[in-house]
Design an enzyme around this catalytic site. Structure first.
Site, PDB file in Angstrom:
ATOM      1  N   HIS A  20       0.889  -1.173   0.000  1.00 58.41           N
ATOM      2  CA  HIS A  20       0.000   0.000   0.000  1.00 58.41           C
ATOM      3  C   HIS A  20       0.923   1.217   0.000  1.00 58.41           C
ATOM      4  CE1 HIS A  20      -4.054   1.503   0.333  1.00 58.41           C
ATOM      5  NE2 HIS A  20      -3.768   2.217   1.414  1.00 58.41           N
ATOM      6  N   LYS A 165     -10.080   6.499  -4.015  1.00 59.47           N
ATOM      7  CA  LYS A 165      -9.158   7.536  -3.512  1.00 59.47           C
ATOM      8  C   LYS A 165      -7.774   7.092  -3.941  1.00 59.47           C
ATOM      9  CE  LYS A 165      -7.776   8.465   1.215  1.00 59.47           C
ATOM     10  NZ  LYS A 165      -8.222   8.975   2.516  1.00 59.47           N
ATOM     11  N   LYS A 167      -3.768   7.477  -3.810  1.00 59.97           N
ATOM     12  CA  LYS A 167      -2.732   8.013  -2.939  1.00 59.97           C
ATOM     13  C   LYS A 167      -1.631   8.577  -3.820  1.00 59.97           C
ATOM     14  CE  LYS A 167      -3.999   7.118   1.309  1.00 59.97           C
ATOM     15  NZ  LYS A 167      -3.990   8.112   2.378  1.00 59.97           N
ATOM     16  N   ASP A 196      -5.500  11.684  -2.280  1.00 62.29           N
ATOM     17  CA  ASP A 196      -5.017  12.033  -0.935  1.00 62.29           C
ATOM     18  C   ASP A 196      -3.508  12.207  -1.024  1.00 62.29           C
ATOM     19  OD1 ASP A 196      -4.529  12.378   1.745  1.00 62.29           O
ATOM     20  OD2 ASP A 196      -5.431  10.483   2.395  1.00 62.29           O
ATOM     21  N   GLU A 222      -7.471  15.587  -0.817  1.00 57.89           N
ATOM     22  CA  GLU A 222      -7.397  15.475   0.651  1.00 57.89           C
ATOM     23  C   GLU A 222      -6.006  15.879   1.130  1.00 57.89           C
ATOM     24  OE1 GLU A 222      -9.024  11.739   1.945  1.00 57.89           O
ATOM     25  OE2 GLU A 222      -7.862  11.731   3.796  1.00 57.89           O
ATOM     26  N   ASP A 247      -7.688  16.418   6.611  1.00 62.52           N
ATOM     27  CA  ASP A 247      -7.580  15.135   7.310  1.00 62.52           C
ATOM     28  C   ASP A 247      -6.613  15.292   8.486  1.00 62.52           C
ATOM     29  OD1 ASP A 247      -7.259  12.575   8.213  1.00 62.52           O
ATOM     30  OD2 ASP A 247      -6.420  11.737   6.390  1.00 62.52           O
ATOM     31  N   LYS A 271     -12.092  10.913  11.634  1.00 59.44           N
ATOM     32  CA  LYS A 271     -11.556   9.622  12.068  1.00 59.44           C
ATOM     33  C   LYS A 271     -11.744   9.520  13.569  1.00 59.44           C
ATOM     34  CE  LYS A 271      -8.167   9.374   8.354  1.00 59.44           C
ATOM     35  NZ  LYS A 271      -6.758   9.437   7.938  1.00 59.44           N
ATOM     36  N   GLU A 325     -14.737   5.679   3.929  1.00 63.21           N
ATOM     37  CA  GLU A 325     -13.664   4.831   3.377  1.00 63.21           C
ATOM     38  C   GLU A 325     -13.371   3.704   4.384  1.00 63.21           C
ATOM     39  OE1 GLU A 325     -10.236   7.432   2.967  1.00 63.21           O
ATOM     40  OE2 GLU A 325     -10.023   7.600   5.132  1.00 63.21           O
TER      41      GLU A 325
HETATM   42  C1  MUC Z   1      -5.522   8.685   5.135  1.00 60.25           C
HETATM   43  O1  MUC Z   1      -4.644   9.510   5.087  1.00 60.25           O
HETATM   44  O2  MUC Z   1      -6.635   9.066   4.874  1.00 60.25           O
HETATM   45  C2  MUC Z   1      -7.132   6.181   4.463  1.00 60.25           C
HETATM   46  C3  MUC Z   1      -7.175   5.390   3.375  1.00 60.25           C
HETATM   47  C4  MUC Z   1      -5.875   4.954   3.118  1.00 60.25           C
HETATM   48  O3  MUC Z   1      -5.506   4.224   2.229  1.00 60.25           O
HETATM   49  O4  MUC Z   1      -5.050   5.499   4.015  1.00 60.25           O
HETATM   50  C5  MUC Z   1      -5.806   6.146   5.000  1.00 60.25           C
HETATM   51  C6  MUC Z   1      -5.181   7.309   5.583  1.00 60.25           C
HETATM   52 MG    MG Z   2      -6.004  11.133   4.418  1.00 58.13          MG
END
Ligand code: MUC
Ligand code: MG
Length: 383
Positions: A20, A165, A167, A196, A222, A247, A271, A325
């Protein structure tokens, strides 16, 4: 009176289904701190404290969460009335500054215990649920555009997720925008695409990034810049049409108030752990709603217990315009719940039952616990 008799913690290390890839680290394993509170009447409560990528996302690690609970929180709370969750939580906040994930894990177990004793769900303790399902996004973070596209198409075909989402923030802004554009054009109108950045961009990079992402029709970005740069976050929010979500900037209601007062973001990733507990998360939600800020049910990539706790709180909120999520258990190679949370039709179903409405599979926990004598994951657990 039902006393808090014993608070026990266990670290479990579960491999992820694939690497990941986040802007700050690549996760091959997720390390989870399970909390079990035993009460004087024989009842129990479950909680979970989970960080992302060791200490690379935030200041807590699985080891620090365990230590904060074992050394400071447990001795303070043991012997207190387990039914007075607010009193225990307030005291915990006094005795342990910071460490929101550790505090959330224990608070979750207290609410779970109270719910089990009363025969009601945690959602009922928070006023009752207003929905039985909630949409769930999936994070595309394999590190490879083609693999991400194939993964997204599988998820759409399975009707498991149609919100993605991505990354980003590890490569150059130009490469990241090209990566997002490739995925966006491969999926077309079948999916909502968000990104994000996990704070990776400088403010000037963020300007380039947001204009590029806006151009290709990305719905939301994000935490593009550092969590403390609230003025710059506001400038980005005001300048671009693309929605900006806070976030890491939100470590509870105090931060939520700061962001909301200036409307520095369009949406909040809420969260439970980052907020410092279920109660504080519901206060973050109240501030967002009062300020007309959009809501998104975020995750710390918790396994089943932490995810189920968040589900209980989010099920009491009528409108979460950005969905959730809460896919954490699906990122793991194995399931540690006795009865897994169900995902279908692009949504999860709120589990029914007392407390957080889930239980652990004791054999699975025994298999993955870090302190078992033949633990294979001891080395892999350190990112
Ligand atoms: C985050 O930063 O939001 C949420 C989904 C993911 O893959 O990582 C988290 C952390
Ligand atoms: Mg995030």
């Amino acid at each position: 009176m039902t006393r808090i008799e014993r608070i026990e913690t266990t670290i479990v290390d579960i491999p992820t289904i694939r690497g990941h890839v986040l802007s700050m680290t690549t996760m091959m394993v997720q390390s989870i701190v399970l909390v079990q509170v035993r009460f004087s009447d024989g009842s129990k409560g479950l909680g979970e404290g989970t960080s992302i990528g060791g200490m690379s996302y935030g200041a807590e690690s699985p080891e620090s969460i365990k230590l904060a609970i074992d050394r400071y929180i447990a001795p303070t709370l043991e012997g207190l009335n387990g039914d007075d969750v607010n009193a225990a939580t307030n005291l915990m906040q006094k005795v342990v500054r910071g460490n929101p994930i550790a505090r959330c894990a224990v608070e979750t177990a207290l609410w779970d215990g109270l719910g089990r004793r009363l025969g009601v769900s945690v959602a009922q303790l928070f006023g009752g649920k207003v929905r039985t399902t909630m949409p769930v996004a999936w994070t595309l973070a394999s590190g490879n555009s083609d693999q991400d596209i194939a993964e997204a198409k599988d998820m759409i075909a399975l009707r498991r997720h149609n919100i993605f989402k991505l990354k980003i923030g590890k490569r150059s802004v130009r490469d990241d925008v090209a990566h997002v554009a490739a995925i966006k054009s491969a999926l077309g109108d079948d999916a909502s695409i968000r990104v994000d950045v996990n704070q990776a961009w400088t403010i000037s990079q963020a300007r380039w990034g947001l204009s590029g992402l806006q151009e290709i029709g990305v719905d939301l970005v994000e935490q593009p810049i550092g969590s403390k740069h609230l003025k710059a976050l506001k400038q980005l929010t005001d300048t671009y049409e693309i929605a900006v979500m806070a976030d890491e900037a939100l470590q509870g209601p105090e931060d939520a108030l700061l962001v909301a007062a200036d409307r520095s973001a369009d949406a909040f990733a809420v969260k439970i752990a980052q907020s410092g507990g279920l109660k504080r998360a519901s206060e973050v939600i109240a501030i967002a709603r009062a300020a007309g800020i959009g809501l998104y049910g975020g995750t710390m990539l918790e396994a089943g217990v932490g995810t189920a706790a968040a589900v209980q709180v989010f099920s009491t909120i009528e409108s979460m315009e950005w969905g959730t999520e809460l896919f954490g258990p699906l990122l793991l190679k194995d399931e540690i719940l006795a009865d897994p949370i169900r995902y279908s039709d692009f949504a999860l179903t709120v589990p029914e039952g007392p407390g957080i409405a889930v239980d652990l599979d004791a054999d699975k926990v025994a298999h993955y616990r870090r302190d078992r004598s033949d633990s294979l994951h001891r080395v892999a657990a350190i990112p």
